[in-house]
Design an enzyme around this catalytic site. Structure first.
Site, PDB file in Angstrom:
ATOM      1  N   ARG A  20      -4.350  10.516   2.177  1.00 38.43           N
ATOM      2  CA  ARG A  20      -5.603  11.098   1.703  1.00 38.43           C
ATOM      3  C   ARG A  20      -6.034  12.217   2.651  1.00 38.43           C
ATOM      4  O   ARG A  20      -5.819  12.143   3.870  1.00 38.43           O
ATOM      5  CB  ARG A  20      -6.713  10.031   1.667  1.00 38.43           C
ATOM      6  CG  ARG A  20      -6.587   9.029   0.528  1.00 38.43           C
ATOM      7  CD  ARG A  20      -6.852   9.652  -0.838  1.00 38.43           C
ATOM      8  NE  ARG A  20      -6.809   8.692  -1.920  1.00 38.43           N
ATOM      9  CZ  ARG A  20      -5.748   8.458  -2.697  1.00 38.43           C
ATOM     10  NH1 ARG A  20      -4.613   9.093  -2.486  1.00 38.43           N
ATOM     11  NH2 ARG A  20      -5.820   7.595  -3.696  1.00 38.43           N
ATOM     12  N   HIS A  25      -1.042  17.255  -4.511  1.00 35.88           N
ATOM     13  CA  HIS A  25      -1.208  15.802  -4.691  1.00 35.88           C
ATOM     14  C   HIS A  25      -0.233  15.278  -5.756  1.00 35.88           C
ATOM     15  O   HIS A  25      -0.649  14.775  -6.803  1.00 35.88           O
ATOM     16  CB  HIS A  25      -2.654  15.462  -5.083  1.00 35.88           C
ATOM     17  CG  HIS A  25      -3.002  14.028  -4.826  1.00 35.88           C
ATOM     18  ND1 HIS A  25      -4.227  13.611  -4.374  1.00 35.88           N
ATOM     19  CD2 HIS A  25      -2.258  12.894  -4.953  1.00 35.88           C
ATOM     20  CE1 HIS A  25      -4.242  12.291  -4.248  1.00 35.88           C
ATOM     21  NE2 HIS A  25      -3.036  11.827  -4.601  1.00 35.88           N
TER      22      HIS A  25
HETATM   23  P1  NAP Z   1      -0.710  -0.797   0.946  1.00 39.72           P
HETATM   24  O1  NAP Z   1       0.452  -1.515   0.371  1.00 39.72           O
HETATM   25  O2  NAP Z   1      -2.050  -1.432   0.860  1.00 39.72           O
HETATM   26  O3  NAP Z   1      -0.361  -0.513   2.489  1.00 39.72           O
HETATM   27  C1  NAP Z   1      -1.294  -0.070   3.400  1.00 39.72           C
HETATM   28  C2  NAP Z   1      -0.702  -0.167   4.807  1.00 39.72           C
HETATM   29  O4  NAP Z   1      -1.617   0.439   5.719  1.00 39.72           O
HETATM   30  C3  NAP Z   1      -0.496  -1.609   5.274  1.00 39.72           C
HETATM   31  O5  NAP Z   1       0.687  -1.709   6.041  1.00 39.72           O
HETATM   32  C4  NAP Z   1      -1.718  -1.852   6.168  1.00 39.72           C
HETATM   33  O6  NAP Z   1      -1.523  -2.786   7.203  1.00 39.72           O
HETATM   34  C5  NAP Z   1      -1.883  -0.471   6.780  1.00 39.72           C
HETATM   35  N1  NAP Z   1      -3.256  -0.302   7.298  1.00 39.72           N
HETATM   36  C6  NAP Z   1      -4.417  -0.349   6.613  1.00 39.72           C
HETATM   37  N2  NAP Z   1      -5.456  -0.178   7.454  1.00 39.72           N
HETATM   38  C7  NAP Z   1      -4.935  -0.014   8.683  1.00 39.72           C
HETATM   39  C8  NAP Z   1      -5.497   0.197   9.974  1.00 39.72           C
HETATM   40  N3  NAP Z   1      -6.811   0.264  10.155  1.00 39.72           N
HETATM   41  N4  NAP Z   1      -4.642   0.313  11.017  1.00 39.72           N
HETATM   42  C9  NAP Z   1      -3.310   0.215  10.838  1.00 39.72           C
HETATM   43  N5  NAP Z   1      -2.703   0.016   9.654  1.00 39.72           N
HETATM   44  C10 NAP Z   1      -3.519  -0.099   8.588  1.00 39.72           C
HETATM   45  O7  NAP Z   1      -0.849   0.651   0.302  1.00 39.72           O
HETATM   46  P2  NAP Z   1       0.282   1.554  -0.398  1.00 39.72           P
HETATM   47  O8  NAP Z   1       0.498   1.127  -1.787  1.00 39.72           O
HETATM   48  O9  NAP Z   1       1.459   1.613   0.525  1.00 39.72           O
HETATM   49  O10 NAP Z   1      -0.469   2.981  -0.435  1.00 39.72           O
HETATM   50  C11 NAP Z   1      -0.929   3.599   0.746  1.00 39.72           C
HETATM   51  C12 NAP Z   1      -1.803   4.792   0.417  1.00 39.72           C
HETATM   52  O11 NAP Z   1      -1.010   5.866  -0.085  1.00 39.72           O
HETATM   53  C13 NAP Z   1      -2.827   4.587  -0.701  1.00 39.72           C
HETATM   54  O12 NAP Z   1      -3.986   3.922  -0.225  1.00 39.72           O
HETATM   55  C14 NAP Z   1      -3.125   5.996  -1.160  1.00 39.72           C
HETATM   56  O13 NAP Z   1      -4.213   6.540  -0.438  1.00 39.72           O
HETATM   57  C15 NAP Z   1      -1.856   6.760  -0.794  1.00 39.72           C
HETATM   58  N6  NAP Z   1      -1.135   7.247  -1.991  1.00 39.72           N
HETATM   59  C16 NAP Z   1      -0.934   8.589  -2.142  1.00 39.72           C
HETATM   60  C17 NAP Z   1      -0.240   9.054  -3.233  1.00 39.72           C
HETATM   61  C18 NAP Z   1       0.031  10.521  -3.417  1.00 39.72           C
HETATM   62  O14 NAP Z   1       0.515  10.933  -4.475  1.00 39.72           O
HETATM   63  N7  NAP Z   1      -0.222  11.344  -2.426  1.00 39.72           N
HETATM   64  C19 NAP Z   1       0.250   8.148  -4.192  1.00 39.72           C
HETATM   65  C20 NAP Z   1       0.027   6.807  -4.006  1.00 39.72           C
HETATM   66  C21 NAP Z   1      -0.682   6.356  -2.901  1.00 39.72           C
HETATM   67  P3  NAP Z   1      -1.174  -4.316   6.866  1.00 39.72           P
HETATM   68  O15 NAP Z   1       0.279  -4.298   6.491  1.00 39.72           O
HETATM   69  O16 NAP Z   1      -1.410  -5.040   8.122  1.00 39.72           O
HETATM   70  O17 NAP Z   1      -2.082  -4.717   5.729  1.00 39.72           O
HETATM   71  C1  GLV Z   2      -2.595   8.511  -5.716  1.00 39.46           C
HETATM   72  O1  GLV Z   2      -2.957   9.206  -4.826  1.00 39.46           O
HETATM   73  C2  GLV Z   2      -2.793   7.100  -5.743  1.00 39.46           C
HETATM   74  O2  GLV Z   2      -3.577   6.577  -4.938  1.00 39.46           O
HETATM   75  O3  GLV Z   2      -2.167   6.447  -6.594  1.00 39.46           O
END
Ligand code: NAP
Ligand code: GLV
Length: 309
Positions: free
Chosen positions: A221, A269
């Site tokens: 983000r 994005h």
């Molecule tokens: P997820 O499965 O919830 O993983 C989040 C990770 O971040 C987990 O390993 C979590 O730790 C860690 N985390 C959260 N807070 C933290 C902190 N304060 N300090 C250290 N580590 C922390 O999420 P995801 O599905 O991988 O997605 C991640 C993010 O990618 C989304 O929230 C979104 O903003 C972004 N995204 C972007 C796009 C794009 O097109 N650009 C698309 C999809 C998603 P734990 O393992 O300990 O819980």
């Molecule tokens: C895209 O940024 C998502 O959070 O799925």
């Protein structure tokens, strides 16, 4: 069962058709003010009025992985918030990040510039051991990215909130090891959720801890990054470049320095897009499981409102 669809900037017709096919017994409609109360909602950036009118919802299914924008709204207290759990995003994210890392490491950007000048020239091969990559966030997307990078034999480091174990990845967790993690890395990939604990986490102090010539890939983000701090470190030469897919304001405003900075590559994005068919299949599967009495605790992707992700 009644399902309401309320997604800003998304054409409802193909989604409604997909949900009607996947859940033939359900009534599936696009939301309009004053609509009848529903059991479940499928949302993306819904208006506050929608949430205020539907306090009885059992679950809100967000058609994205990140829920930062949703959690800023006033949500019904008893409603579960469920985000997309991969649904075809992790392979796209791995593809995007591996492309950005290898483009930088192999200097393909410089080759592209040479070729545009009609120049046939070689650069000295670089040692991938000198390009350790750190992945912030080892969740659904971060794990897939870290594993994909290992296949290219980069040294890979990871950082998460709680302890994680990943084959071939040196995993750190928590605030205490954050600086050690950063100083191990030359390339930094951000895949954290945006929460109060992670907002502005990519700033002058943290980015300066990367190894000289550091490279940032922000695919999470825009609110994670302090824009001016990145530019200052690029201009001072401590950082070698950045690939940015996400921004504080989207679309990126005309005239923003990121549009023209020579060391910054931007994309709109698009690193991991929501895939309609995969998302419908995943959400419909969860709705069916819940309707058959499955507990919400067993549904992957349920958001912890306290943690913010
Ligand atoms: P997820 O499965 O919830 O993983 C989040 C990770 O971040 C987990 O390993 C979590 O730790 C860690 N985390 C959260 N807070 C933290 C902190 N304060 N300090 C250290 N580590 C922390 O999420 P995801 O599905 O991988 O997605 C991640 C993010 O990618 C989304 O929230 C979104 O903003 C972004 N995204 C972007 C796009 C794009 O097109 N650009 C698309 C999809 C998603 P734990 O393992 O300990 O819980
Ligand atoms: C895209 O940024 C998502 O959070 O799925």
């Amino acid at each position: 069962m009644r399902i309401v669809f309320c997604c800003t900037d998304t054409k409802p017709a193909p989604w409604l058709e997909g949900f009607r096919n996947a859940l033939p017994g359900a009534t599936v409609e696009a939301w309009a003010p004053g609509a009848a109360p529903a059991d479940y909602a499928v949302v993306w950036a819904p208006p506050q009025q929608f949430l205020d009118e539907q306090p009885q919802l059992k679950a809100l299914f967000n058609i994205g992985a990140g829920v930062d924008a949703l959690l800023k709204l006033k949500l019904p207290t008893g409603t579960a918030i469920v985000r997309l759990d991969d649904a075809g995003m992790s392979v796209q994210m791995a593809e995007y990040v591996c492309y950005a890392v290898t483009r930088h490491f192999r200097e393909f950007d410089a080759y592209e510039a040479d070729i545009r000048q009609g120049q046939w020239s070689f650069r000295r091969p670089r040692n991938r051991k000198d390009f350790p990559v750190g992945v912030m966030g080892l969740g659904v997307l971060g794990q897939r990215v870290a594993q994909a990078l290992r296949l290219f034999e980069f040294p890979v480091y990871g950082w998460s909130r709680s302890p994680r174990m990943l084959d071939g990845v040196v995993c750190h967790h928590g605030g205490e090891s954050f600086h050690r993690f950063l100083s191990s890395c030359r390339v930094l990939v951000n895949l954290l959720p945006l929460t109060p604990a992670t907002e502005n986490i990519l700033n002058r102090d943290t980015l300066a801890r990367l190894q000289p010539g550091g490279y940032l890939i922000n695919v999470a983000r825009g609110g994670h990054l302090v824009d001016d701090d990145l530019v200052a470190l690029l201009d001072s030469g401590h950082l070698g470049g950045a690939t940015l897919d996400v921004f504080r304001t989207e679309p990126l405003p005309a005239g923003h320095v990121f549009w023209r900075h020579p060391k910054i590559t931007i994309t709109p994005h698009t690193s991991a897009r929501t895939l309609r068919d995969e998302s419908i299949a995943q959400i419909a599967g969860k709705i069916m499981a819940l309707a058959q009495g499955e507990s919400m605790d067993n549904v992957p992707g349920v958001v912890d409102r306290e943690k913010g992700y």
